[in-house]
Design an enzyme around this catalytic site. Sequence first.
Site, short mmCIF file in Angstrom:
data_model
loop_
_atom_site.label_atom_id
_atom_site.label_comp_id
_atom_site.label_asym_id
_atom_site.label_seq_id
_atom_site.Cartn_x
_atom_site.Cartn_y
_atom_site.Cartn_z
N LYS A 35 0.85 -1.20 0.00
CA LYS A 35 0.00 0.00 0.00
C LYS A 35 0.88 1.25 0.00
O LYS A 35 2.08 1.17 0.31
CB LYS A 35 -0.91 -0.02 1.24
CG LYS A 35 -0.16 -0.02 2.56
CD LYS A 35 -1.08 -0.39 3.73
CE LYS A 35 -0.31 -0.42 5.03
NZ LYS A 35 -1.07 -1.06 6.12
N TYR A 260 15.26 30.17 8.69
CA TYR A 260 14.02 30.85 9.10
C TYR A 260 13.90 30.93 10.61
O TYR A 260 14.20 29.96 11.32
CB TYR A 260 12.80 30.08 8.58
CG TYR A 260 12.53 30.31 7.11
CD1 TYR A 260 12.26 31.59 6.62
CD2 TYR A 260 12.51 29.24 6.23
CE1 TYR A 260 11.99 31.79 5.28
CE2 TYR A 260 12.24 29.43 4.87
CZ TYR A 260 11.98 30.71 4.41
OH TYR A 260 11.72 30.90 3.09
C1 LIG Z 1 -0.25 -2.05 6.72
C2 LIG Z 1 -0.79 -3.32 7.27
C3 LIG Z 1 0.06 -4.41 7.52
C4 LIG Z 1 1.56 -4.34 7.40
O1 LIG Z 1 2.10 -3.80 8.58
P1 LIG Z 1 3.68 -3.68 8.81
O2 LIG Z 1 3.79 -3.23 10.21
O3 LIG Z 1 4.17 -2.67 7.82
O4 LIG Z 1 4.25 -5.03 8.56
C5 LIG Z 1 -0.52 -5.60 7.94
N1 LIG Z 1 -1.86 -5.70 8.10
C6 LIG Z 1 -2.70 -4.67 7.90
C7 LIG Z 1 -4.16 -4.85 8.10
C8 LIG Z 1 -2.19 -3.44 7.49
O5 LIG Z 1 -3.02 -2.41 7.29
#
Ligand SMILES: *Cc1c(COP(=O)(O)O)cnc(C)c1O
Length: 363
Positions: A35, A260
């Site tokens: 994702k 800044y």
């Molecule tokens: C993003 C996600 C993962 C992966 O998690 P990591 O900590 O990056 O391994 C697993 N399960 C779900 C439901 C997620 O949303």
Amino acid sequence: MSRQTKAIIDLQALKRNLNRLKALAPASKTLAVVKANAYGNGVQKVSETIQSDVDMFAVAISEEAVALRQGGIEKPILVLQGPHQASEISDYRALHFTWMIHNTTQLDWVEKAFEKDARVANQLWFKFDSGMHRLGFALNEFSTLRAKHPHFFNKHTVVATHLACADEPDKPNTSIQLARFFDTVGSSGLSLSIANSAAHIANVNARQSYNRIGIAMYGSSPFEDPNPSAQPTLDLSPVMHLYASIIALRKIPKGDSVGYGASWQAKRDTIIATVAIGYADGYPRHAPSGTPAFYKNQRIELVGRVSMDMVTFDVTDVPDAALYDEVELWGANVGINEVAAKVGTIGYELMTRVSPRVPRQYQ
Ligand SMILES: *Cc1c(COP(=O)(O)O)cnc(C)c1O
């Protein structure tokens, strides 16, 4: 290309990390979580590189799943949030997505889709809330749901849950969630999925039919504490290496300020390197003075405020600092989690926020 700012994405490290993680649970199937543009690493190259090593991919929303299919990915794709509207299921029918169903509205939509095309019943995961209280059906609804929708609980169905504190293995929360989940679905005969990266690494009981691996595959530790007692040494290598070059060098006298708000004042005569990366590139604006970077085999420290396109470092102690040299913002020598800790966030956030203005270069 004009400026040298870039994220080098080490695809060999990605593959190596993944295979080390897989070796922890050879009997499980592996679902690679890609994702958010593969956590900022570039979903096309990442998914192509690991397609033959994984059983399935996971994305948050269906637009991300569409992009994977358009990029030629043929493995099953799980949409972790499930459909956000009824039409998604039929609109994307030809793309063969697997839907995570976590509420009764989605269940109604799937029932309607099933009336038109029975194959949808073989592409469902059901999420249950074992204590995180973010998504999922209540566990005590499991038997009713299964009895009302028997066609949706078959040999393809996966029953899943998500853990709130897997990154802190010394807390009791994970074993409580696991016990609740197993009490209800442990003897259901259905495939189960519990583990994210942290649970996969630290908790043998969380490794079930499908493990959902994200951050660890990208070489960043999911653990809050860099050395929690339950974490085996896995030797993961960072996949993303963020670089930018020095575009200005100047000597300022003790007492002068930089950037800044004139928020940082030189305690000695100081050489300031202005580096061509800023918050518009995803380098965090809240990185305080003292945040490390790496240049010519040594650590240097950020001074003053991060601007939109630039950031300043103290290079007084670096012999022969030169214009257009590269500085590593994070990667092999400065861990992304180290920078994140300075900013009060986690590696996940920094990695996913590297902006499209930063070219990804694959090696
Ligand atoms: C993003 C996600 C993962 C992966 O998690 P990591 O900590 O990056 O391994 C697993 N399960 C779900 C439901 C997620 O949303």
